[in-house]
Motif scaffolding. Structure first.
Motif, PDB file in Angstrom:
ATOM      1  N   ARG A   1     -13.408  45.100   5.137  1.00 14.98           N
ATOM      2  CA  ARG A   1     -14.218  45.020   3.914  1.00 14.98           C
ATOM      3  C   ARG A   1     -14.779  43.629   3.683  1.00 14.98           C
ATOM      4  O   ARG A   1     -15.605  43.418   2.798  1.00 14.98           O
ATOM      5  CB  ARG A   1     -13.351  45.402   2.698  1.00 14.98           C
ATOM      6  CG  ARG A   1     -12.789  46.790   2.775  1.00 14.98           C
ATOM      7  CD  ARG A   1     -11.656  46.977   1.796  1.00 14.98           C
ATOM      8  NE  ARG A   1     -10.518  46.112   2.117  1.00 14.98           N
ATOM      9  CZ  ARG A   1      -9.391  46.098   1.429  1.00 14.98           C
ATOM     10  NH1 ARG A   1      -9.237  46.892   0.387  1.00 14.98           N
ATOM     11  NH2 ARG A   1      -8.391  45.304   1.772  1.00 14.98           N
TER      12      ARG A   1
ATOM     13  N   GLU B   1     -23.148  40.845  -0.660  1.00 15.86           N
ATOM     14  CA  GLU B   1     -23.667  41.316  -1.939  1.00 15.86           C
ATOM     15  C   GLU B   1     -22.603  42.148  -2.632  1.00 15.86           C
ATOM     16  O   GLU B   1     -21.982  43.015  -2.003  1.00 15.86           O
ATOM     17  CB  GLU B   1     -24.906  42.200  -1.728  1.00 15.86           C
ATOM     18  CG  GLU B   1     -26.199  41.403  -1.658  1.00 15.86           C
ATOM     19  CD  GLU B   1     -27.357  42.289  -1.275  1.00 15.86           C
ATOM     20  OE1 GLU B   1     -27.577  43.314  -1.947  1.00 15.86           O
ATOM     21  OE2 GLU B   1     -28.029  41.979  -0.276  1.00 15.86           O
ATOM     22  N   ASP B   2     -22.369  41.875  -3.899  1.00 14.95           N
ATOM     23  CA  ASP B   2     -21.369  42.644  -4.627  1.00 14.95           C
ATOM     24  C   ASP B   2     -21.832  44.083  -4.809  1.00 14.95           C
ATOM     25  O   ASP B   2     -23.014  44.346  -5.033  1.00 14.95           O
ATOM     26  CB  ASP B   2     -21.111  42.010  -6.000  1.00 14.95           C
ATOM     27  CG  ASP B   2     -20.132  40.864  -5.896  1.00 14.95           C
ATOM     28  OD1 ASP B   2     -19.325  40.888  -4.947  1.00 14.95           O
ATOM     29  OD2 ASP B   2     -20.194  39.938  -6.733  1.00 14.95           O
ATOM     30  N   LYS B   3     -20.880  44.984  -4.716  1.00 14.17           N
ATOM     31  CA  LYS B   3     -21.194  46.392  -4.910  1.00 14.17           C
ATOM     32  C   LYS B   3     -20.826  46.749  -6.343  1.00 14.17           C
ATOM     33  O   LYS B   3     -19.729  46.410  -6.792  1.00 14.17           O
ATOM     34  CB  LYS B   3     -20.355  47.213  -3.921  1.00 14.17           C
ATOM     35  CG  LYS B   3     -20.785  48.639  -3.757  1.00 14.17           C
ATOM     36  CD  LYS B   3     -20.146  49.245  -2.506  1.00 14.17           C
ATOM     37  CE  LYS B   3     -18.964  50.119  -2.887  1.00 14.17           C
ATOM     38  NZ  LYS B   3     -18.495  50.971  -1.794  1.00 14.17           N
ATOM     39  N   PRO B   4     -21.720  47.393  -7.069  1.00 19.02           N
ATOM     40  CA  PRO B   4     -21.369  47.753  -8.453  1.00 19.02           C
ATOM     41  C   PRO B   4     -20.145  48.664  -8.481  1.00 19.02           C
ATOM     42  O   PRO B   4     -19.941  49.464  -7.565  1.00 19.02           O
ATOM     43  CB  PRO B   4     -22.607  48.514  -8.951  1.00 19.02           C
ATOM     44  CG  PRO B   4     -23.697  48.184  -8.010  1.00 19.02           C
ATOM     45  CD  PRO B   4     -23.072  47.823  -6.703  1.00 19.02           C
TER      46      PRO B   4
ATOM     47  N   PHE C   1     -14.158  50.422  -1.768  1.00 22.39           N
ATOM     48  CA  PHE C   1     -14.415  50.245  -0.341  1.00 22.39           C
ATOM     49  C   PHE C   1     -13.390  51.076   0.422  1.00 22.39           C
ATOM     50  O   PHE C   1     -12.192  50.960   0.182  1.00 22.39           O
ATOM     51  CB  PHE C   1     -14.255  48.782   0.065  1.00 22.39           C
ATOM     52  CG  PHE C   1     -15.260  47.870  -0.557  1.00 22.39           C
ATOM     53  CD1 PHE C   1     -16.596  47.978  -0.236  1.00 22.39           C
ATOM     54  CD2 PHE C   1     -14.868  46.895  -1.460  1.00 22.39           C
ATOM     55  CE1 PHE C   1     -17.532  47.133  -0.807  1.00 22.39           C
ATOM     56  CE2 PHE C   1     -15.787  46.053  -2.033  1.00 22.39           C
ATOM     57  CZ  PHE C   1     -17.127  46.166  -1.713  1.00 22.39           C
TER      58      PHE C   1
ATOM     59  N   ARG D   1     -17.998  39.207  -0.148  1.00 20.93           N
ATOM     60  CA  ARG D   1     -19.063  40.143   0.217  1.00 20.93           C
ATOM     61  C   ARG D   1     -20.393  39.423   0.141  1.00 20.93           C
ATOM     62  O   ARG D   1     -20.606  38.577  -0.733  1.00 20.93           O
ATOM     63  CB  ARG D   1     -19.094  41.328  -0.757  1.00 20.93           C
ATOM     64  CG  ARG D   1     -17.818  42.129  -0.805  1.00 20.93           C
ATOM     65  CD  ARG D   1     -17.642  43.011   0.392  1.00 20.93           C
ATOM     66  NE  ARG D   1     -18.713  44.005   0.498  1.00 20.93           N
ATOM     67  CZ  ARG D   1     -18.763  44.934   1.449  1.00 20.93           C
ATOM     68  NH1 ARG D   1     -17.821  44.996   2.369  1.00 20.93           N
ATOM     69  NH2 ARG D   1     -19.743  45.801   1.490  1.00 20.93           N
TER      70      ARG D   1
ATOM     71  N   GLU E   1     -20.217  52.469  -7.866  1.00 21.82           N
ATOM     72  CA  GLU E   1     -20.448  53.028  -6.522  1.00 21.82           C
ATOM     73  C   GLU E   1     -19.136  53.336  -5.816  1.00 21.82           C
ATOM     74  O   GLU E   1     -19.123  53.773  -4.661  1.00 21.82           O
ATOM     75  CB  GLU E   1     -21.266  52.049  -5.681  1.00 21.82           C
ATOM     76  CG  GLU E   1     -22.748  52.084  -6.032  1.00 21.82           C
ATOM     77  CD  GLU E   1     -23.549  51.109  -5.213  1.00 21.82           C
ATOM     78  OE1 GLU E   1     -23.149  50.813  -4.064  1.00 21.82           O
ATOM     79  OE2 GLU E   1     -24.581  50.633  -5.727  1.00 21.82           O
TER      80      GLU E   1
END
Lengths: 116, 249, 144
Positions: B187, B126-129, B135, B124, B132
């Motif tokens: 993703r 940017e990593d998604k916390p 995916f 990714r 949240e």
């Protein structure tokens, strides 16, 4: 990205040539190479063939067919020499022979076809 | 149970401390309807000759560790039945195209390096916390890559590939198929990170589409198709770059 | 397995244990397996496609030179060895056509209305196109 490998474009020429050859070469080779010489079908007369060849569309199509077929040959022959005969250490010489041959052949095709 | 039928296994032995190239050794094992070549090898190991070395684990075509050359064909020995080779003999050799460490055990290092080179994991920007959430993916999006995700890293495709035999630098069928598995995942955002390895001379362009990798694959992954599709993607992209050099990168 | 870092090509000097055995590739490896032989024959079809280009250009050149030269070309192309060469070339070109169409769905992932088109229709489309173009070329040449 500063990578400028000719490989993708050579592969596109190879693929286009493979498609053109698969679609058009069998009938042309069958008629002119086998059916007419053996008298299975009566060969068209000279005036008809000349009028077909003089049509600009025929010239462009035949030139494209020749060029693509030659690049198709060059690509396959190069890899056949690499793998079939294990000559990858001669790769520069083989590439020159194959793609140089295809360029020279295409020029010759242009000279022959567009002078008609 | 009376053991009437028996079958001969001709097994390639290589013991580097005592020989410089492999030799053959024959063993006779019971021929049972439900026995695979791996069962035959286990019978040898347990009852006839404990010095025979080979890899295996799950016995059900999931772990991908028992791939060998059976009668000249790369196969999972846990799914190659002895009765298919009856009356025998059954020739069992290590996987082709890999250095043999001992008997039927081959060196995996080269494949493992190639696997990490193509970054077969979700990348990714940017990593998604975590809080949240996950995916999300639709069934259609999953369908785009699912076939390639079936790979069990058994390396049968490498054993079947003459290009890899001739040029061990070739990234190879499974690694490219796994790269495509992530490239085609909705993703994933790592296609650009994989491009350099995949479109190098040792990447997809080394493949001449013999197609034997797909024939050998026990999981229906179709690595040959994955490589062809990547060639088309890479070539279309180069053409765009050539005709439209000031376009988006 | 040794715990030394796996080198890309373990040679006699690589690793701590004894050298792993590497089986050499025979020169004519493609004779050992039917699929490999078909593959090499398929690749060799390229040579006959190049021959077709030469043959076509010889003919086009002869037609351009006039009817006398065209007749000389016809005599030449009627010789037994030229016909034989063209028969062999046609067999190789047909091998190329069949394998090319067979492999086409591998490279293309065609999607129609969000669904992936199955290989069958893609191959069928190629054969249909081939039939149409063959008929068109034959009509153009034979109508005169």
């Amino acid at each position: 990205m500063a990578r400028r490998s000719p490989e993708p474009l050579l592969w596109l020429l190879f693929s286009a040539g493979g498609m053109a050859a698969a679609l058009l070469v069998p009938i042309l080779l069958f008629l002119f190479g086998i059916a007419f010489p053996l008298g299975w079908l009566s060969a068209p007369d000279h005036t008809h063939l000349l009028s077909v060849l003089r049509h600009p569309a025929t010239k462009v199509i035949l030139f494209g067919l020749c060029l693509l077929c030659l690049f198709h040959w060059a690509h396959r022959f190069r890899y056949t020499l690499y793998d079939g005969l294990q000559l990858k250490n001669l790769s520069l010489a083989i590439s020159l022979l194959c793609y140089g041959g295809a360029v020279a052949g295409s020029v010759a095709a242009g000279v022959v076809l567009f002078r008609i | 149970m009376p053991e009437t039928d028996r079958i001969t296994l001709q097994v390639a032995r290589y013991r580097p401390e005592q020989e410089t190239e492999p030799t053959w050794q024959s063993y006779e094992v019971p021929l049972r309807k439900e026995w695979t070549v791996l069962d035959g090898l286990n019978h040898i190991k347990d009852h006839l000759d404990g010095t025979l070395s080979y890899r295996w684990s799950c016995r059900m075509g999931i772990c991908g560790s028992c791939g060998m050359t059976v009668n000249g064909e790369p196969q999972l020995t846990c799914s190659a039945f002895l009765t298919d080779s009856a009356p025998g003999p059954v020739r069992v050799e290590p996987l082709a195209n890999f250095p043999v460490v001992r008997d039927l055990v081959v060196e995996l290092g080269d494949f493992m390096n190639k696997l990490t080179e193509v970054k077969p994991w979700i990348i990714r920007a940017e990593d998604k916390p975590l809080d949240e959430g996950e995916f999300l993916q639709t069934p259609e999006e999953m369908d785009a890559y699912k076939q390639y995700s079936m790979c069990i890293n058994c390396m049968l495709c490498y054993a079947a590939c003459p290009v890899y035999a001739l040029d061990p630098d070739f990234v190879g069928p499974a690694a490219i198929a796994l790269a495509q598995r992530y490239n085609l995942d909705s993703r994933d955002e790592g296609a650009a990170d994989r491009r350099d390895v995949l479109s190098s001379a040792a990447g997809v362009w080394a493949c001449t589409l013999v197609g034997e990798c797909t024939t050998a694959c026990p999981k229906g992954v179709d690595p040959a198709g994955a490589i062809q599709r990547y060639k088309l993607t890479a070539a279309t992209r180069s053409l765009k770059d050539l005709l439209w050099p000031w376009g988006q990168r | 397995m040794s715990r030394t870092p796996a080198s890309r090509r373990p040679g006699p000097a690589g690793g701590s244990g004894p050298a792993p055995y590497r089986k050499p590739v025979p020169t004519f490896w493609w004779l050992r397996r039917r699929a490999y032989l078909v593959f090499v024959l398929r690749e060799l079809s390229g040579v006959f496609i190049a021959w077709f280009v030469v043959f076509l250009l010889l003919m086009a050149g002869a037609i351009a030179e006039g009817s006398g030269e065209y007749e000389r070309f016809q005599d030449w192309s009627g010789q037994w060895w030229v016909v034989l060469l063209n028969v062999i070339a046609l067999l190789f070109v047909l091998l190329h056509t069949l394998t090319w169409f067979g492999l086409a769905p591998r490279a293309m992932a065609v999607r129609l209305r969000g669904r992936r088109v199955r290989p069958g229709p893609i191959v069928a489309t190629h054969y249909l196109l081939w039939a149409l173009l063959t008929a068109a070329v034959a009509w153009l040449i034979l109508k005169g």
